[in-house]
Design a protein around this motif. Structure first.
Motif, PDB file in Angstrom:
ATOM      1  N   VAL A  24       0.828  -1.198   0.000  1.00 49.83           N
ATOM      2  CA  VAL A  24       0.000   0.000   0.000  1.00 49.83           C
ATOM      3  C   VAL A  24       0.865   1.251   0.000  1.00 49.83           C
ATOM      4  N   ALA A  25       1.945   1.218   0.813  1.00 49.11           N
ATOM      5  CA  ALA A  25       2.800   2.400   0.905  1.00 49.11           C
ATOM      6  C   ALA A  25       3.478   2.689  -0.433  1.00 49.11           C
ATOM      7  N   TYR A  26       3.990   1.644  -1.065  1.00 46.32           N
ATOM      8  CA  TYR A  26       4.649   1.856  -2.356  1.00 46.32           C
ATOM      9  C   TYR A  26       3.664   2.395  -3.393  1.00 46.32           C
ATOM     10  N   THR A  27       2.429   1.866  -3.367  1.00 46.79           N
ATOM     11  CA  THR A  27       1.440   2.364  -4.326  1.00 46.79           C
ATOM     12  C   THR A  27       1.146   3.833  -4.093  1.00 46.79           C
ATOM     13  N   ARG A  28       1.047   4.209  -2.821  1.00 48.01           N
ATOM     14  CA  ARG A  28       0.692   5.588  -2.481  1.00 48.01           C
ATOM     15  C   ARG A  28       1.793   6.557  -2.923  1.00 48.01           C
ATOM     16  N   PHE A  29       3.057   6.192  -2.754  1.00 44.45           N
ATOM     17  CA  PHE A  29       4.130   7.162  -2.961  1.00 44.45           C
ATOM     18  C   PHE A  29       4.822   7.032  -4.307  1.00 44.45           C
ATOM     19  N   ILE A  30       4.868   5.841  -4.894  1.00 43.62           N
ATOM     20  CA  ILE A  30       5.686   5.698  -6.103  1.00 43.62           C
ATOM     21  C   ILE A  30       4.843   5.614  -7.366  1.00 43.62           C
ATOM     22  N   ASN A  31       3.950   4.657  -7.457  1.00 40.63           N
ATOM     23  CA  ASN A  31       3.128   4.607  -8.670  1.00 40.63           C
ATOM     24  C   ASN A  31       1.667   4.659  -8.267  1.00 40.63           C
ATOM     25  N   ASN A  32       0.924   5.446  -8.985  1.00 38.77           N
ATOM     26  CA  ASN A  32      -0.429   5.713  -8.540  1.00 38.77           C
ATOM     27  C   ASN A  32      -1.478   4.837  -9.203  1.00 38.77           C
ATOM     28  N   ASN A  33      -1.110   3.567  -9.526  1.00 37.03           N
ATOM     29  CA  ASN A  33      -2.184   2.692 -10.010  1.00 37.03           C
ATOM     30  C   ASN A  33      -2.688   1.837  -8.846  1.00 37.03           C
ATOM     31  N   LEU A  34      -3.642   0.941  -9.162  1.00 37.69           N
ATOM     32  CA  LEU A  34      -4.323   0.241  -8.071  1.00 37.69           C
ATOM     33  C   LEU A  34      -3.715  -1.106  -7.718  1.00 37.69           C
ATOM     34  N   GLU A  35      -2.627  -1.476  -8.429  1.00 36.29           N
ATOM     35  CA  GLU A  35      -2.109  -2.836  -8.261  1.00 36.29           C
ATOM     36  C   GLU A  35      -1.795  -3.183  -6.800  1.00 36.29           C
ATOM     37  N   GLY A  36      -1.115  -2.273  -6.129  1.00 35.84           N
ATOM     38  CA  GLY A  36      -0.727  -2.552  -4.752  1.00 35.84           C
ATOM     39  C   GLY A  36      -1.922  -2.697  -3.834  1.00 35.84           C
ATOM     40  N   HIS A  37      -2.948  -1.840  -4.031  1.00 31.53           N
ATOM     41  CA  HIS A  37      -4.141  -1.937  -3.187  1.00 31.53           C
ATOM     42  C   HIS A  37      -4.829  -3.279  -3.372  1.00 31.53           C
ATOM     43  N   ILE A  38      -4.922  -3.700  -4.650  1.00 29.66           N
ATOM     44  CA  ILE A  38      -5.620  -4.966  -4.920  1.00 29.66           C
ATOM     45  C   ILE A  38      -4.879  -6.127  -4.276  1.00 29.66           C
ATOM     46  N   ILE A  39      -3.546  -6.114  -4.423  1.00 29.50           N
ATOM     47  CA  ILE A  39      -2.775  -7.212  -3.831  1.00 29.50           C
ATOM     48  C   ILE A  39      -2.936  -7.197  -2.314  1.00 29.50           C
TER      49      ILE A  39
END
Lengths: 492, 101
Positions: B47-62
């Motif tokens: 979640v943290a990496y998604t929030r700060f580095i790339n703004n797609n939803l992949e991290g949230h879904i995982i």
């Protein structure tokens, strides 16, 4: 968008069939009363075999199709994954048949074995064609969580429940560590997709490499645990020994092949490009682990009393052998692994089938129970003899050709040291495989009591499984051509 | 605003805590809790990496999938622990000694 998804469904039919089969099996199982004996549930087994047969036909039919990545690149259907799936489907069907006649699985739980085995197979198939980290994780967990249940299937037996407990704990730990590694890979590369990963790993600065190196090691821990390679093999002998025999057979085929497939795919997708630090450290890790796996597996197999435990260690050493094909990162290596998988499937099945017959008849599976088997059941003893020769890699049997392919892949890349280690290991392996042969042929039988239940059907099944062990050693060129077609498709 | 390194630090502490729990504690339930800590550390990272580095939803879904699968794994793990307890009347990992060569 929706139409795109529907258009791809044709390539996903095998998996869908298996899911339908699994749900159907649950319903069929529910229609039987409590007093019904497990092995007489004809409809249940008919459903399972029909589902698996349809899947197999569908898979074989799609072998020649062009590789494609479906569902937003999350799954890739290529000839390699299809071949691995075929191996796993045949293995599952044979294990379900074994569970039906084995007395090692409780009568009222035989239906459960079929249901859960199909579930594990679905996880394995997802894993074999995983093309992003999410599918990989879901595949590994589907495979693992159902495997924990299988390991503790003999639920009133303290050894079986202990096997399940150890499997669950080790599995949970390694899945967690893998996921932690994955999260950092995701952080550095910015994507969970495997597609285009090669370019992203090209130009990295020192900090990124410093993060990625331990992350890839953690990532490897999760996969290595599934294929039971050193140092993540500690669970394997215990779990293999504690689980019922059909489950052990199943564990040494389906999760192992699925793990090998995903390891090969990850290696090809991440590291098949030009030389860089990451690639070199990954190959170095794999080399050390493969050499250790083979050696530890073979050396530990020597002193065992139980044939099942011996076969467990031997399957660890075979995993090490297949890993040598992985670290070559070449088409010859891929071909060698597919061929090795096919021969390994049949050899393992025959060895475990015969061990299961002996165990059911004489109460345990110690080496002495094989004494003088050739006087009582010549056919069974000869099949066991052929399989043991083949497992140790003697020509002209299929095990020799499989090992030869791995050696040629190693020599092709100039990994001479690894080839020598593998060769020495084959000599060690010869010792414990031939021990069984010696007992079967030269010892007098302990008693004249014959093995019951070795009737026509079972003779037919064992013969059908032994024929490929011999034939693949003689007519190997056609199969090798087929394995050669099983190339890995790297999505750009 | 909280920065990415702080998130990574917290998740690393969680990870270490999980590893220590698994090594030091002999109670099976505690080991399962340690596994949950590790999984949560990974989810937090995603979640943290998604929030700060790339703004797609992949991290949230995982991260969502991790929560679901962790629950399934805990359910099966606890069922096996209950079985083990009924047979051995203990949930101490040192009592799992039947299968040693």
């Amino acid at each position: 968008m929706v139409l795109n998804y529907l258009a791809n469904i044709g390539r996903f039919v095998p998996e869908i069939t298996l899911i339908v089969t699994m749900v159907g099996l649950i319903f069929v199982e529910a229609t039987y009363g409590d007093e019904e004996k497990g092995s007489s549930k004809g409809y249940l087994y008919a459903t399972a075999y029909l589902g698996l047969l349809f899947t197999l036909v569908k898979l074989i039919g799609s072998l020649g199709d062009a590789p494609i990545a479906i569902y937003s690149n999350s799954l890739v259907i290529d000839p390699f994954s299809t071949m691995i799936k075929i191996i796993m489907v045949i293995g599952t069907a044979a294990c379900i048949h074994l569970s039906r006649r084995s007395s090692d699985v409780y009568e009222n739980l035989k239906g459960e074995f079929a249901i859960i085995a199909v579930g594990v197979l679905i996880g394995g198939m997802l894993l074999a064609s995983a093309n992003n980290m999410l599918t990989l994780y879901i595949g590994i967990e589907t495979l693992s969580i159902l495997s924990y249940v299988l390991a503790s299937l003999k639920k009133n037996d303290d050894r079986s429940s202990e096997a399940g407990l150890k499997y669950a704990l080790f599995g949970g730990i390694s899945a967690g560590i893998m996921l932690f590694g994955m999260s950092h890979i995701f952080g550095v590369t910015g994507t969970i997709q495997f597609a285009g990963m090669l370019d992203k790993l090209k130009d990295l600065d020192t900090v990124q490499i410093a993060i990625l190196m331990p992350s890839f090691l953690m990532f490897f821990a999760g996969i290595g645990y599934k294929i039971a390679c050193v140092p993540f093999h500690m669970w394997a002998p215990d779990v293999y020994e504690g689980s019922p025999l059909p489950v052990t057979t199943f564990f040494s085929i389906v999760p192992k092949m699925a793990g090998m497939a995903v390891l090969l795919r990850v290696t090809m997708v991440f590291f098949s490009g030009d030389q860089n630090v990451l690639q070199m450290s990954w190959i170095a890790t794999l080399s050390v682990v493969a050499a250790l796996t083979m050696t530890v597996g073979n050396v530990s197999a020597i002193g065992q009393r139980s044939v099942k435990r011996m076969l467990a260690f031997s399957s660890i050493s075979h995993a090490g052998m297949m890993m040598m094909g992985v670290l070559c990162i070449s088409e010859i290596g891929t071909r060698a692994i597919v061929f090795y998988g096919i021969t390994y499937l049949f050899m393992t099945l025959v060895a475990f089938y015969i061990t299961s017959f002996v165990q059911d008849a004489y109460g345990n599976d110690h080496f002495e129970r094989f004494n003088g088997l050739i006087h009582k059941h010549p056919l069974m003893a000869i099949f066991m003899l052929i399989t043991m020769f083949s497992l140790s890699g003697l020509p002209p049997l299929s095990g020799f050709i499989a090992k030869f392919n791995i050696f040629s892949a190693l020599i092709d890349k100039n990994y001479y040291v690894l080839a020598i280690i593998a060769g020495l290991n084959s000599v060690v392996a010869l010792y414990y495989y031939l021990k069984i042969v010696k007992l079967m042929v030269f010892k007098d039988p302990e008693s004249d009591e014959k093995i019951k239940g070795f009737g026509f059907t079972n003779q037919l099944v064992i013969t059908a499984l032994t024929v490929p062990v011999v034939m693949l050693g003689i007519f190997w060129d056609q199969v090798l051509v087929m394995a050669n077609g099983a190339k890995i498709f790297i999505v750009q | 605003m909280v920065s990415l390194p702080s998130f990574l630090f917290v998740s690393f502490i969680l990870f270490l805590a999980g590893i220590v729990v698994m090594i030091a504690r002999k109670n099976v339930i505690a080991i399962l809790l340690g596994i949950e800590l590790i999984l949560n550390a990974a989810a937090l990272n995603f979640v943290a990496y998604t929030r700060f580095i790339n703004n797609n939803l992949e991290g949230h879904i995982i991260a969502l999938f991790i929560i679901v699968i962790a629950a399934a794994e805990a359910a099966v793990g606890l069922a096996i622990v209950i079985r083990f307890y009924q047979i051995r009347e203990s949930i101490h990992i040192d009592d799992a000694t039947q299968l040693q060569s």
